[in-house]
Design a protein around this motif. Structure first.
Motif, PDB file in Angstrom:
ATOM      1  N   ILE A 188     -97.569 -49.809 -37.899  1.00 60.56           N
ATOM      2  CA  ILE A 188     -97.571 -50.081 -36.608  1.00 60.56           C
ATOM      3  C   ILE A 188     -97.195 -48.820 -35.794  1.00 60.56           C
ATOM      4  O   ILE A 188     -97.933 -48.695 -34.812  1.00 60.56           O
ATOM      5  CB  ILE A 188     -96.334 -51.354 -36.512  1.00 60.56           C
ATOM      6  CG1 ILE A 188     -96.800 -52.436 -36.909  1.00 60.56           C
ATOM      7  CG2 ILE A 188     -95.849 -51.402 -34.810  1.00 60.56           C
ATOM      8  CD1 ILE A 188     -95.793 -53.629 -37.164  1.00 60.56           C
ATOM      9  N   TYR A 208     -88.481 -55.361 -33.947  1.00 62.60           N
ATOM     10  CA  TYR A 208     -89.322 -55.471 -32.748  1.00 62.60           C
ATOM     11  C   TYR A 208     -88.977 -56.428 -31.488  1.00 62.60           C
ATOM     12  O   TYR A 208     -89.464 -56.469 -30.508  1.00 62.60           O
ATOM     13  CB  TYR A 208     -90.694 -55.833 -33.172  1.00 62.60           C
ATOM     14  CG  TYR A 208     -91.206 -54.822 -34.095  1.00 62.60           C
ATOM     15  CD1 TYR A 208     -91.341 -53.454 -34.118  1.00 62.60           C
ATOM     16  CD2 TYR A 208     -91.400 -55.199 -35.673  1.00 62.60           C
ATOM     17  CE1 TYR A 208     -92.082 -52.530 -34.687  1.00 62.60           C
ATOM     18  CE2 TYR A 208     -91.874 -54.388 -36.516  1.00 62.60           C
ATOM     19  CZ  TYR A 208     -92.139 -52.873 -36.043  1.00 62.60           C
ATOM     20  OH  TYR A 208     -92.357 -52.012 -36.923  1.00 62.60           O
ATOM     21  N   VAL A 261     -95.571 -54.920 -30.817  1.00 59.13           N
ATOM     22  CA  VAL A 261     -95.386 -55.976 -31.397  1.00 59.13           C
ATOM     23  C   VAL A 261     -95.153 -57.121 -30.440  1.00 59.13           C
ATOM     24  O   VAL A 261     -94.254 -57.132 -29.438  1.00 59.13           O
ATOM     25  CB  VAL A 261     -94.449 -56.193 -32.508  1.00 59.13           C
ATOM     26  CG1 VAL A 261     -94.352 -57.730 -33.244  1.00 59.13           C
ATOM     27  CG2 VAL A 261     -94.922 -55.410 -33.518  1.00 59.13           C
ATOM     28  N   ILE A 282     -97.980 -60.142 -35.670  1.00 54.54           N
ATOM     29  CA  ILE A 282     -97.603 -60.088 -36.999  1.00 54.54           C
ATOM     30  C   ILE A 282     -97.701 -61.500 -37.594  1.00 54.54           C
ATOM     31  O   ILE A 282     -96.938 -62.410 -37.023  1.00 54.54           O
ATOM     32  CB  ILE A 282     -96.351 -59.404 -37.341  1.00 54.54           C
ATOM     33  CG1 ILE A 282     -96.344 -57.599 -36.870  1.00 54.54           C
ATOM     34  CG2 ILE A 282     -96.037 -59.421 -38.942  1.00 54.54           C
ATOM     35  CD1 ILE A 282     -94.975 -57.201 -37.031  1.00 54.54           C
ATOM     36  N   VAL A 337     -88.889 -58.181 -39.031  1.00 48.29           N
ATOM     37  CA  VAL A 337     -89.483 -58.262 -37.882  1.00 48.29           C
ATOM     38  C   VAL A 337     -88.738 -58.523 -36.550  1.00 48.29           C
ATOM     39  O   VAL A 337     -88.939 -57.844 -35.608  1.00 48.29           O
ATOM     40  CB  VAL A 337     -90.658 -58.939 -38.098  1.00 48.29           C
ATOM     41  CG1 VAL A 337     -91.872 -58.990 -36.662  1.00 48.29           C
ATOM     42  CG2 VAL A 337     -91.780 -58.348 -39.156  1.00 48.29           C
ATOM     43  N   TYR A 369    -104.554 -56.717 -33.931  1.00 43.04           N
ATOM     44  CA  TYR A 369    -104.419 -56.247 -32.478  1.00 43.04           C
ATOM     45  C   TYR A 369    -105.972 -55.556 -32.225  1.00 43.04           C
ATOM     46  O   TYR A 369    -107.052 -55.879 -32.907  1.00 43.04           O
ATOM     47  CB  TYR A 369    -103.806 -54.879 -32.913  1.00 43.04           C
ATOM     48  CG  TYR A 369    -104.326 -53.701 -33.975  1.00 43.04           C
ATOM     49  CD1 TYR A 369    -104.852 -52.724 -33.327  1.00 43.04           C
ATOM     50  CD2 TYR A 369    -104.041 -53.940 -35.371  1.00 43.04           C
ATOM     51  CE1 TYR A 369    -105.541 -51.753 -34.376  1.00 43.04           C
ATOM     52  CE2 TYR A 369    -104.647 -53.040 -36.284  1.00 43.04           C
ATOM     53  CZ  TYR A 369    -105.473 -52.006 -35.832  1.00 43.04           C
ATOM     54  OH  TYR A 369    -105.954 -50.924 -36.736  1.00 43.04           O
ATOM     55  N   CYS A 383    -100.062 -56.300 -30.343  1.00 43.14           N
ATOM     56  CA  CYS A 383    -100.514 -57.106 -31.564  1.00 43.14           C
ATOM     57  C   CYS A 383     -99.559 -58.046 -32.078  1.00 43.14           C
ATOM     58  O   CYS A 383     -98.718 -58.377 -31.256  1.00 43.14           O
ATOM     59  CB  CYS A 383    -100.292 -55.829 -32.768  1.00 43.14           C
ATOM     60  SG  CYS A 383     -98.564 -55.546 -33.358  1.00 43.14           S
ATOM     61  N   VAL A 406    -101.685 -57.886 -39.529  1.00 41.45           N
ATOM     62  CA  VAL A 406    -101.102 -57.425 -38.376  1.00 41.45           C
ATOM     63  C   VAL A 406    -102.666 -57.384 -37.566  1.00 41.45           C
ATOM     64  O   VAL A 406    -103.592 -56.797 -37.962  1.00 41.45           O
ATOM     65  CB  VAL A 406    -100.870 -55.881 -38.320  1.00 41.45           C
ATOM     66  CG1 VAL A 406    -100.575 -55.254 -36.957  1.00 41.45           C
ATOM     67  CG2 VAL A 406     -99.575 -55.781 -39.226  1.00 41.45           C
ATOM     68  N   LEU A 439     -94.569 -62.826 -33.593  1.00 44.71           N
ATOM     69  CA  LEU A 439     -94.350 -63.065 -34.764  1.00 44.71           C
ATOM     70  C   LEU A 439     -94.560 -64.558 -35.087  1.00 44.71           C
ATOM     71  O   LEU A 439     -93.960 -65.451 -34.610  1.00 44.71           O
ATOM     72  CB  LEU A 439     -92.843 -62.775 -35.266  1.00 44.71           C
ATOM     73  CG  LEU A 439     -92.519 -63.266 -36.535  1.00 44.71           C
ATOM     74  CD1 LEU A 439     -93.120 -62.617 -37.906  1.00 44.71           C
ATOM     75  CD2 LEU A 439     -90.854 -62.766 -36.925  1.00 44.71           C
TER      76      LEU A 439
END
Length: 203
Positions: free
Chosen positions: A34, A64, A41, A16, A60, A8, A14, A6, A44
């Motif tokens: 998170i 998100y 997020v 992932i 994910v 950020y 952020c 992750v 991905l």
């Protein structure tokens, strides 16, 4: 045994990268991190689509609301996971599909951070890494490890191609660049250039 990252910054946005979370406890560990850090997020990303790096993609995406981003060459590899996951014991694997295709020199932006995409085949045919030039690190999946390299006996693997990716791309990064690996501890470009028994440029 697989490293999920992750990334950020102060903006709290952020990305992932390579979510290997399969068990509910693993999903909760990611979710709690998170949530506790107040992160949002935005992306991905998969470095490549071997099973251990994609087990948490569907979670994910659902949790998100973000699309999956991979190199298009990895589309077939990602699709194949559904057929062989049960033989590895992952009987509850949830398949995922990508809708964003990453290419060499694409830039992933979130907050005030930029990750530059570098195409590094060899461990997998469509393997990419994510370079943060400003902060001096690379999320490198299974290309380079501390004292080792990614295996090349899986579909899409090729030893000579991997060594070329390492020596002609990874090793052009500054020596102090921190390499965050898909498995095991981090290392640096300079250390591996000097000491890696598979691909060092000097002994």
């Amino acid at each position: 045994m697989e490293n999920t990252y992750v990334v950020y910054d102060d903006s709290k946005e952020c990305v992932i990268i390579d979510p290997g979370c399969y068990e509910r406890s693993e999903q909760l560990a990611l979710h709690n991190f998170i949530t506790q850090n107040g992160l949002q997020v935005k992306h991905l990303l998969n470095t490549h689509c071997h099973i251990d790096h994609v087990l948490g993609n569907a979670y994910v995406m659902h949790q998100y609301g973000v699309p999956l981003e991979i190199h298009e060459i990895e589309k077939t590899q990602l699709k194949a996971v559904e057929s062989y996951a049960p033989s590895y014991g992952f009987t509850q694997y949830q398949p995922s599909e990508a809708s964003v295709w990453l290419q060499e020199e694409d830039v992933i932006r979130f907050g005030s951070t930029e990750l530059r995409v570098m195409f590094t085949p060899g461990h997998a045919a469509g393997h990419v890494v994510f370079v943060c030039d400003a902060a001096g690190f690379v999320i490198n999946g299974d290309v380079l490890f501390q004292g080792s390299i990614g295996r090349t006996d899986l579909p899409g693997g090729d030893f000579d191609t991997l060594i070329q990716s390492i020596q002609q791309k990874m090793f052009l990064l500054p020596d102090e660049t921190v390499v965050y690996c898909g498995h095991g501890p981090s290392t640096t470009i300079g250390y591996e250039k000097r000491t890696n028994p598979f691909c060092a440029l000097s002994r």
